[in-house]
Design a protein around this motif. Structure first.
Motif, mmCIF file in Angstrom:
data_model
loop_
_atom_site.group_PDB
_atom_site.id
_atom_site.type_symbol
_atom_site.label_atom_id
_atom_site.label_comp_id
_atom_site.label_asym_id
_atom_site.label_seq_id
_atom_site.Cartn_x
_atom_site.Cartn_y
_atom_site.Cartn_z
ATOM 1 N N ASP B 199 0.825 -1.195 0.000
ATOM 2 C CA ASP B 199 0.000 0.000 0.000
ATOM 3 C C ASP B 199 0.868 1.258 0.000
ATOM 4 N N ARG B 200 1.867 1.271 0.867
ATOM 5 C CA ARG B 200 2.749 2.430 0.993
ATOM 6 C C ARG B 200 3.597 2.616 -0.240
ATOM 7 N N LEU B 201 4.096 1.504 -0.762
ATOM 8 C CA LEU B 201 4.949 1.583 -1.949
ATOM 9 C C LEU B 201 4.172 2.180 -3.110
ATOM 10 N N TYR B 202 2.923 1.794 -3.202
ATOM 11 C CA TYR B 202 2.043 2.336 -4.233
ATOM 12 C C TYR B 202 1.992 3.858 -4.133
ATOM 13 N N GLY B 203 1.832 4.337 -2.892
ATOM 14 C CA GLY B 203 1.786 5.775 -2.672
ATOM 15 C C GLY B 203 3.046 6.475 -3.140
ATOM 16 N N VAL B 204 4.204 5.894 -2.786
ATOM 17 C CA VAL B 204 5.480 6.509 -3.164
ATOM 18 C C VAL B 204 5.576 6.663 -4.678
ATOM 19 N N TYR B 205 5.311 5.574 -5.379
ATOM 20 C CA TYR B 205 5.430 5.622 -6.840
ATOM 21 C C TYR B 205 4.435 6.614 -7.448
ATOM 22 N N LYS B 206 3.203 6.582 -6.984
ATOM 23 C CA LYS B 206 2.173 7.415 -7.612
ATOM 24 C C LYS B 206 2.435 8.905 -7.422
ATOM 25 N N VAL B 207 2.998 9.279 -6.262
ATOM 26 C CA VAL B 207 3.266 10.705 -6.052
ATOM 27 C C VAL B 207 4.271 11.229 -7.079
ATOM 28 N N ALA B 241 3.662 4.803 -13.192
ATOM 29 C CA ALA B 241 2.815 3.747 -13.748
ATOM 30 C C ALA B 241 3.392 2.353 -13.514
ATOM 31 N N SER B 242 4.709 2.271 -13.357
ATOM 32 C CA SER B 242 5.350 0.951 -13.274
ATOM 33 C C SER B 242 4.970 0.168 -12.024
ATOM 34 N N VAL B 243 4.448 0.867 -11.024
ATOM 35 C CA VAL B 243 4.153 0.175 -9.769
ATOM 36 C C VAL B 243 3.001 -0.821 -9.920
ATOM 37 N N ASP B 244 2.130 -0.574 -10.888
ATOM 38 C CA ASP B 244 0.985 -1.480 -11.063
ATOM 39 C C ASP B 244 1.445 -2.895 -11.387
ATOM 40 N N ASP B 245 2.368 -3.014 -12.350
ATOM 41 C CA ASP B 245 2.876 -4.341 -12.697
ATOM 42 C C ASP B 245 3.646 -4.973 -11.545
#
Lengths: 403, 403
Positions: B199-207, B241-245
């Motif tokens: 969850d947190r990693l997703y946040g980092v990438y998306k910001v 965008a790369s975090v999704d994969d």
């Protein structure tokens, strides 16, 4: 190159510091002065090096404050010696900046770190705060030293070289309180009047500064948000390693790979921690300084506008009033010269500032990208060493197929 | 035995998932998902002929029925688990909705995995009900119920009672049960921690996507810096965008962990069944001992054990020799039956311990192998993530240096 400018500047300094009046006995004409305001930058012949370090706490009966050591090494002839070491406190830096801005209202000075603002429980003498401030003060002095006009300021020289007592007495010499009040009143009056015929290029500058200010503020905020998210990610990641380690205690065959994974996760945690620190220590301060720069630019443009407004008012006065025409004509000439001076100073310094900004931000972002690459490279190595250990293990046992 | 393993002869897959609507048991309209099971002979592919695979549709509840049947019929085996009924350990992106296509897809994979596990098990793969599950779409449910397996199921209460009261369970099974508890606890913890970190990693990438937006806006007001900024912005968008994969791949790892989380439960079920058989043996033995003691007392006339009969006979006088004779005869019969029962139960217990331990050893090896593979694939995932990061930031660095 510098020497010619210096002789010229010495005269200008003394006249400008005692108020707004321009020394009419100037030998050189405004036109030639403008020419000499062209900044030829010899980046390779840096002849002055300034460092700010070694913060120390001082306790007196009245207050506690921090001083920083300011060391100067220079080959410039106007300095009595080639090395100087003095101690300065934040107030002294504020004084210096104020003097420079007074002398050159439309030149762009690098911002100082902000005064201490009580935010939550952050202590003024907190180590991180002091270190951040120290770095910013160091950058401030270096930017002044690199500025073709500011670096030859007498006040700058005194700041770098004078013993504390000397500095205090020099500070007291400045224009008196009343005369400074007079300036402020004039400035307010001018601001209220407003400028009528602002040249297009300055309007464009203002539009740019508005937009730049917004963008750099956004970048500052985005970066701070990334730091926050990274820190939260780190908090969660810190629990993963110990969980794998705990698991390894229940296992036999799996104990070794699990312990290994735990170790890898922990090492990645350390690298992530460092990466967060890098962002905070390197990118954020630079972005923050340019947020403050944007404010400086706005102030500079305002001051220029005020000088123009003053000129316009005097022009109008001359056209309408009948008495004192000689004095008014004199005043108007001075105001006109002042305006021309201010405009040219700003135009030149604007170009210089843009170059510096570009260099600073480019290297800050390049630096950040490099650090991120390095972070990923380190983590990559950690996991590859795990794979390698499993591979050699498996080949030994003839178990796993890696195809 | 090896030759009988179904998987050696047939390729089994759960190829598709489809939504259906229909009336349920209480005549209400419901929507559910069905899965297509395909089977084709292994040889067919290699021979080049490509016959149409045998296929039929099954829904999740039918898989559950199959598994329950296997659990009751083979209580000495560690029966492979089904994928979870509801999405647990979710992080914010995944919906917990059973109709969510990602969930359905992961379930499809899990169901296929389940079938493959059963089909490759030396004992389970030969089961006729399992075979007809794969081959007879209609009437399969009735066939299962006709086996009467539900009657053989141990009640929870019975099992719990045994767990508390058993005196001498096999040490190895007690240890295995403890291991099962630990495994379940630690994998649950791991899944929880991982979900939060994801969850947190997703946040980092998306910001970082915000960088893309701001760079793009900023590039509009800059001349020389514009191009560098604009292209750097694109790389920031790519990074975000790369975090999704990345997280989708991690989900697969989580599923592998989940399988063993549920396997832990199956392992514990076997241990509990052992406790039950052991307990029933102990009960039968205890009963036999007490009957033998009663016989002895009756024969010798001494009352060592407290019994209501003993007290009443003391109070109301001894019974007649005929009555005693009759009682003795009854006890003798009961003792004979009791000894048979103990022999039977003892044999059951021994048989259970033998077969169960064989399967537990098999399970251990499978677990060690599978989890080691999972850890390796986790490392490979991390490496891939790091490589992507290196690439993006190197690209960004190049763009920044053109600023």
């Amino acid at each position: 190159m510098f020497t010619a400018l210096l002789t010229f500047k010495k005269n200008v300094d003394t006249t400008l510091t005692d108020g707004s009046s321009f020394n009419a006995s100037m030998q050189t004409s405004p036109a030639s002065m403008i020419n000499q305001y062209k900044f030829e930058e010899d980046a390779d012949t840096k002849d002055i090096f300034v460092t700010v370090d070694n913060p120390e706490s001082h306790v007196t009966a009245i207050e506690t404050y921090i001083t920083y050591r300011v060391m100067t090494k220079t080959t410039r002839s106007e300095f009595d010696s080639s090395e100087f070491e003095v101690r300065r406190r934040y107030q002294d830096f504020l004084w210096l900046k104020g003097r420079l801005e007074e002398a050159h209202p439309t030149l762009i000075a690098h911002p100082l770190p902000e005064k201490f603002v009580v935010k939550g429980m952050v202590e003024r003498f907190n180590e991180d705060f002091i270190e951040t401030r120290r770095r910013a003060l160091h950058r401030f002095l270096n930017k002044i030293a690199e500025h073709p006009i500011f670096s030859s300021s007498e006040d700058f020289k005194i700041f770098l070289t004078a013993a504390s007592g000397e500095l205090t007495s020099h500070k007291k010499q400045g224009p008196g309180f009343l005369s400074r009040m007079g300036d402020t009143v004039k400035a307010v009056a001018a601001a209220v009047r407003g400028v009528r015929n602002r040249p297009q290029e300055f309007t464009e500058m203002q539009e740019y500064v508005e937009a730049f200010s917004q963008k750099i503020s956004s970048l500052d905020k985005v970066t701070q948000r990334i730091v926050r998210e990274q820190k939260e990610y780190l908090e969660e990641l810190k629990e993963c390693g110990p969980t794998y380690a705990l698991w390894s205690q229940s296992e036999e065959e799996l104990a070794e790979p699990l312990k290994n994974v735990a170790g890898c996760v922990d090492r990645c945690c350390k690298e992530t921690e460092e990466q967060v620190k890098n962002l905070s220590d390197h990118l954020i301060p630079v972005l923050h300084e340019y947020v403050l720069c944007a404010d400086t630019l706005k102030a500079v443009l305002r001051r220029r506008d005020n000088i123009q407004a003053d000129f316009e008012a005097k022009t109008e006065a001359l056209a309408t009033k009948k008495a004192d025409r000689d004095t008014m004509r004199n005043d108007l000439d001075k105001a006109e010269d002042r305006l021309e001076w201010a405009n040219n100073a700003l135009k030149s310094d604007w170009t210089r500032w843009q170059k510096v900004m570009r260099t600073d931000l480019r290297s800050a972002f390049v630096d950040t990208a490099e650090r991120n690459v390095s972070y990923y490279e380190k983590c990559l190595a950690v996991w590859e060493s795990f794979l390698h250990s499993q591979r050699t293990d498996a080949e030994g046992n003839g178990k796993v197929d890696f195809s | 035995v090896q030759d009988c393993i179904l998987l050696k002869k047939m390729e089994i897959s759960v190829a598709e998932a489809e939504k259906r609507t229909g009336k349920n048991a209480v005549n209400m309209q419901e929507t559910y998902t069905v899965y297509l099971i395909e089977m084709r002979p292994v040889d067919a592919a290699s021979e080049g002929t490509n016959p149409v695979p045998d296929s039929l549709w099954r829904r999740y509840s039918e898989f559950e029925l199959l598994r329950n049947y296997l659990l009751v019929t083979y209580p000495f085996l560690v029966v492979p688990p089904l994928p979870e009924k509801r999405a647990e350990f979710v992080w914010h992106k995944l919906s917990a909705d059973n109709m969510d296509p990602d969930f359905v897809e992961r379930r499809r994979v899990g169901l296929e995995n389940f079938l493959l596990r059963v089909a490759s098990h030396p004992d389970l793969s030969t089961d006729k009900i399992f075979y007809s599950f794969l081959t007879e779409e209609n009437g399969w449910k009735e066939t299962v119920f006709e086996t009467g397996f539900q009657a053989k199921a141990d009640s929870r209460l019975k099992a719990l009672n045994a767990t508390f009261r058993v005196k001498n369970p096999d040490k190895r099974f007690a240890e295995m049960k403890h291991y099962g508890d630990e495994l379940q606890s630690v994998i649950s913890q791991l899944l929880r921690v991982r979900a939060r970190a994801a969850d947190r990693l997703y946040g980092v990438y998306k910001v970082h996507g915000n960088y893309g937006r701001v760079f793009s806006e900023w590039s509009a007001i800059e001349k020389e810096m514009g191009d560098g900024l604009q292209s750097a912005g694109h790389h920031m968008d790519a990074y975000a965008a790369s975090v999704d994969d990345i997280l989708e791949e991690e989900e697969h790892y989580a599923d592998q962990m989940k399988e063993y989380l549920f396997y832990a439960d199956a392992l514990r079920a076997v241990c509990r069944k052992h406790e039950l058989t052991q307990y029933e043996l102990e009960m039968a033995a205890q009963d036999l001992t007490s009957k033998k003691q009663q016989r002895e007392e009756l024969a010798t006339g001494t009352i060592r054990t407290f019994s209501l009969k003993g007290v009443t006979s003391k109070l109301f006088g001894q019974e007649t020799p005929e009555q005693r004779e009759a009682k003795l005869k009854m006890l003798e019969t009961q003792i004979e039956e009791g000894e048979e029962l103990v022999k039977e139960r003892n044999a059951e217990c021994e048989e259970f311990v033998k077969s169960a331990w064989v399967d537990i050893e098999r399970f251990k090896e499978q677990k060690d192998h599978d989890l080691r593979e999972a850890l390796i694939s986790y490392a490979i995932m991390q490496i891939s993530m790091c490589k992507k990061g290196i690439q993006v930031w190197n690209n960004a660095k190049e763009c920044f240096s053109k600023m």
